[in-house]
Design a protein around this motif. Structure first.
Motif, PDB file in Angstrom:
ATOM      1  N   TYR A 182       0.820  -1.215   0.000  1.00  0.00           N
ATOM      2  CA  TYR A 182       0.000   0.000   0.000  1.00  0.00           C
ATOM      3  C   TYR A 182       0.857   1.269   0.000  1.00  0.00           C
ATOM      4  O   TYR A 182       0.348   2.352   0.256  1.00  0.00           O
ATOM      5  CB  TYR A 182      -0.911   0.016   1.219  1.00  0.00           C
ATOM      6  CG  TYR A 182      -2.057  -0.975   1.146  1.00  0.00           C
ATOM      7  CD1 TYR A 182      -3.311  -0.586   0.678  1.00  0.00           C
ATOM      8  CD2 TYR A 182      -1.887  -2.295   1.537  1.00  0.00           C
ATOM      9  CE1 TYR A 182      -4.370  -1.475   0.608  1.00  0.00           C
ATOM     10  CE2 TYR A 182      -2.933  -3.206   1.464  1.00  0.00           C
ATOM     11  CZ  TYR A 182      -4.170  -2.791   1.008  1.00  0.00           C
ATOM     12  OH  TYR A 182      -5.215  -3.683   0.923  1.00  0.00           O
ATOM     13  N   ASN A 183       2.126   1.135  -0.297  1.00  0.00           N
ATOM     14  CA  ASN A 183       3.035   2.274  -0.227  1.00  0.00           C
ATOM     15  C   ASN A 183       2.969   3.108  -1.510  1.00  0.00           C
ATOM     16  O   ASN A 183       3.947   3.300  -2.220  1.00  0.00           O
ATOM     17  CB  ASN A 183       4.464   1.774   0.017  1.00  0.00           C
ATOM     18  CG  ASN A 183       5.408   2.909   0.363  1.00  0.00           C
ATOM     19  OD1 ASN A 183       4.991   3.975   0.810  1.00  0.00           O
ATOM     20  ND2 ASN A 183       6.691   2.677   0.179  1.00  0.00           N
ATOM     21  N   CYS A 184       1.776   3.624  -1.806  1.00  0.00           N
ATOM     22  CA  CYS A 184       1.530   4.439  -3.001  1.00  0.00           C
ATOM     23  C   CYS A 184       1.294   5.883  -2.559  1.00  0.00           C
ATOM     24  O   CYS A 184       0.503   6.134  -1.649  1.00  0.00           O
ATOM     25  CB  CYS A 184       0.319   3.919  -3.775  1.00  0.00           C
ATOM     26  SG  CYS A 184       0.398   2.155  -4.174  1.00  0.00           S
ATOM     27  N   GLU A 185       1.957   6.817  -3.220  1.00  0.00           N
ATOM     28  CA  GLU A 185       1.947   8.204  -2.766  1.00  0.00           C
ATOM     29  C   GLU A 185       0.930   9.089  -3.473  1.00  0.00           C
ATOM     30  O   GLU A 185       0.755  10.238  -3.088  1.00  0.00           O
ATOM     31  CB  GLU A 185       3.355   8.796  -2.925  1.00  0.00           C
ATOM     32  CG  GLU A 185       4.411   8.123  -2.064  1.00  0.00           C
ATOM     33  CD  GLU A 185       4.102   8.269  -0.580  1.00  0.00           C
ATOM     34  OE1 GLU A 185       3.556   9.318  -0.179  1.00  0.00           O
ATOM     35  OE2 GLU A 185       4.409   7.327   0.185  1.00  0.00           O
ATOM     36  N   SER A 186       0.292   8.594  -4.504  1.00  0.00           N
ATOM     37  CA  SER A 186      -0.664   9.434  -5.233  1.00  0.00           C
ATOM     38  C   SER A 186      -1.809   8.579  -5.739  1.00  0.00           C
ATOM     39  O   SER A 186      -1.722   7.346  -5.800  1.00  0.00           O
ATOM     40  CB  SER A 186       0.023  10.126  -6.413  1.00  0.00           C
ATOM     41  OG  SER A 186       0.400   9.174  -7.402  1.00  0.00           O
ATOM     42  N   SER A 187      -2.893   9.237  -6.124  1.00  0.00           N
ATOM     43  CA  SER A 187      -4.050   8.529  -6.677  1.00  0.00           C
ATOM     44  C   SER A 187      -3.682   7.804  -7.972  1.00  0.00           C
ATOM     45  O   SER A 187      -4.179   6.698  -8.234  1.00  0.00           O
ATOM     46  CB  SER A 187      -5.195   9.510  -6.945  1.00  0.00           C
ATOM     47  OG  SER A 187      -5.634  10.115  -5.750  1.00  0.00           O
ATOM     48  N   HIS A 219      -6.371   4.686   1.567  1.00  0.00           N
ATOM     49  CA  HIS A 219      -6.644   6.066   1.971  1.00  0.00           C
ATOM     50  C   HIS A 219      -6.319   6.266   3.456  1.00  0.00           C
ATOM     51  O   HIS A 219      -5.673   7.260   3.826  1.00  0.00           O
ATOM     52  CB  HIS A 219      -8.113   6.411   1.712  1.00  0.00           C
ATOM     53  CG  HIS A 219      -8.490   7.791   2.145  1.00  0.00           C
ATOM     54  ND1 HIS A 219      -8.105   8.933   1.468  1.00  0.00           N
ATOM     55  CD2 HIS A 219      -9.209   8.224   3.223  1.00  0.00           C
ATOM     56  CE1 HIS A 219      -8.561   9.999   2.092  1.00  0.00           C
ATOM     57  NE2 HIS A 219      -9.237   9.595   3.151  1.00  0.00           N
ATOM     58  N   ASN A 220      -6.740   5.333   4.299  1.00  0.00           N
ATOM     59  CA  ASN A 220      -6.448   5.448   5.734  1.00  0.00           C
ATOM     60  C   ASN A 220      -4.950   5.402   5.989  1.00  0.00           C
ATOM     61  O   ASN A 220      -4.425   6.120   6.859  1.00  0.00           O
ATOM     62  CB  ASN A 220      -7.143   4.323   6.497  1.00  0.00           C
ATOM     63  CG  ASN A 220      -8.653   4.474   6.509  1.00  0.00           C
ATOM     64  OD1 ASN A 220      -9.183   5.566   6.314  1.00  0.00           O
ATOM     65  ND2 ASN A 220      -9.363   3.379   6.727  1.00  0.00           N
ATOM     66  N   THR A 221      -4.245   4.554   5.239  1.00  0.00           N
ATOM     67  CA  THR A 221      -2.795   4.462   5.381  1.00  0.00           C
ATOM     68  C   THR A 221      -2.127   5.775   4.997  1.00  0.00           C
ATOM     69  O   THR A 221      -1.237   6.270   5.693  1.00  0.00           O
ATOM     70  CB  THR A 221      -2.243   3.325   4.497  1.00  0.00           C
ATOM     71  OG1 THR A 221      -2.864   2.098   4.869  1.00  0.00           O
ATOM     72  CG2 THR A 221      -0.734   3.193   4.637  1.00  0.00           C
ATOM     73  N   LEU A 222      -2.562   6.360   3.886  1.00  0.00           N
ATOM     74  CA  LEU A 222      -1.981   7.616   3.419  1.00  0.00           C
ATOM     75  C   LEU A 222      -2.236   8.740   4.414  1.00  0.00           C
ATOM     76  O   LEU A 222      -1.330   9.531   4.725  1.00  0.00           O
ATOM     77  CB  LEU A 222      -2.575   7.970   2.045  1.00  0.00           C
ATOM     78  CG  LEU A 222      -1.886   9.076   1.258  1.00  0.00           C
ATOM     79  CD1 LEU A 222      -0.453   8.676   0.917  1.00  0.00           C
ATOM     80  CD2 LEU A 222      -2.674   9.387  -0.013  1.00  0.00           C
ATOM     81  N   VAL A 223      -3.447   8.810   4.952  1.00  0.00           N
ATOM     82  CA  VAL A 223      -3.777   9.847   5.944  1.00  0.00           C
ATOM     83  C   VAL A 223      -2.920   9.683   7.191  1.00  0.00           C
ATOM     84  O   VAL A 223      -2.389  10.664   7.731  1.00  0.00           O
ATOM     85  CB  VAL A 223      -5.279   9.782   6.297  1.00  0.00           C
ATOM     86  CG1 VAL A 223      -5.583  10.672   7.497  1.00  0.00           C
ATOM     87  CG2 VAL A 223      -6.123  10.211   5.096  1.00  0.00           C
ATOM     88  N   ASN A 224      -2.779   8.452   7.657  1.00  0.00           N
ATOM     89  CA  ASN A 224      -1.975   8.205   8.863  1.00  0.00           C
ATOM     90  C   ASN A 224      -0.525   8.609   8.657  1.00  0.00           C
ATOM     91  O   ASN A 224       0.107   9.175   9.555  1.00  0.00           O
ATOM     92  CB  ASN A 224      -2.050   6.722   9.251  1.00  0.00           C
ATOM     93  CG  ASN A 224      -3.348   6.379   9.950  1.00  0.00           C
ATOM     94  OD1 ASN A 224      -3.929   7.217  10.635  1.00  0.00           O
ATOM     95  ND2 ASN A 224      -3.822   5.153   9.775  1.00  0.00           N
TER      96      ASN A 224
END
Length: 249
Positions: A161-166, A225-230
């Motif tokens: 899930y280590n993606c930085e953009s949509s 999304h939750n991962t990116l927000v965290n």
């Protein structure tokens, strides 16, 4: 580094479960010859009558006992270079131990058991670390390994899930769905391959046509999304991996 070690500790606790794997060390090409050479070194003159049978039993049952000791809830697949590295360490310790040195009664079996247990820990850590490293990517990723179940070369797959953009995330999902369709075309054991992808272990679909890709997309996108927000709000580092969530498939 402290956070990474704590994360690895959590993964060790989660991955050590009731499922048994076969031994890994016998997949090393030198295993059979090295262990065949160790047994003749056991000398009753050096170590006494009681220690020699006990030590011989430990050496003969090394692979079998690793089956019982190496217990993981993830597939027991280890990169070949790490397997060779661990095997070399074990051989070196056994060479030193069985070089003819005299020991007090009862010491030799204890030292052999200590080397055996250390080998178990090294194998467990290498298998889990390799899986962790795989899941630090964005999307589907595979790596070369050897299966401890049968010593065959394998290519374990994971999803990160280590993606930085949509844009990266959409590409990761497309890559996942392409991979799912690809393994269906190439493998008669498609459901087994599918369940090895983190989060898909409860899927019962027998073909991609039976999967609800819309539901899978929504479920995985929520996790991403939750991962990116965290990461952005709490300062999570990229090596942090979200807890594996069961995919609604």
């Amino acid at each position: 580094m402290g956070a990474a070690r704590r994360l690895l500790g959590l993964w060790l606790a989660a991955a050590l479960a009731l499922g048994a794997a076969r031994a890994c060390l016998q997949c090393d090409p030198a295993f059979a010859a090295r262990f065949a050479a160790y047994r003749p070194r056991l000398s009753r003159k050096s170590w006494g009558l009681g220690d020699v049978p006990a030590a011989g039993q430990l050496l003969r049952g090394w692979a079998r006992d690793t089956v019982r000791g190496l217990r993981l809830s993830i597939p027991a697949e280890i990169p070949l270079d790490k397997l060779h590295e661990i095997a070399a360490k074990v051989y070196e310790k056994l060479d030193i131990l069985l070089n003819g040195q005299r020991y007090q009664p009862g010491i030799l079996p204890q030292l052999l058991q200590s080397i055996f247990q250390n080998q178990i820990q090294l194998l467990q850590r290498a298998i889990i670390e390799s899986r962790l490293e795989c899941e630090r990517h964005c999307g589907i990723f595979t790596y070369d390994a050897v299966s401890c179940m049968n010593c065959n070369v394998s290519r374990p797959a994971c999803f990160g899930y280590n993606c930085e953009s949509s844009e990266e995330w959409e590409a990761a999902l497309k890559g996942l769905f392409d991979y799912i369709n690809k393994i269906y075309q190439q493998s008669a054991r498609w459901i087994v391959a599918l369940r090895r992808i983190p989060g898909f272990h409860n899927c019962i679909s027998t073909s991609p046509a039976m999967l609800n890709f819309k539901r899978i997309n929504a479920s995985m996108s929520e996790t991403w999304h939750n991962t990116l927000v965290n990461r952005r709000t709490t300062g999570w580092h990229q090596y942090r991996i979200p807890p594996t969530r069961v995919i609604d498939c």
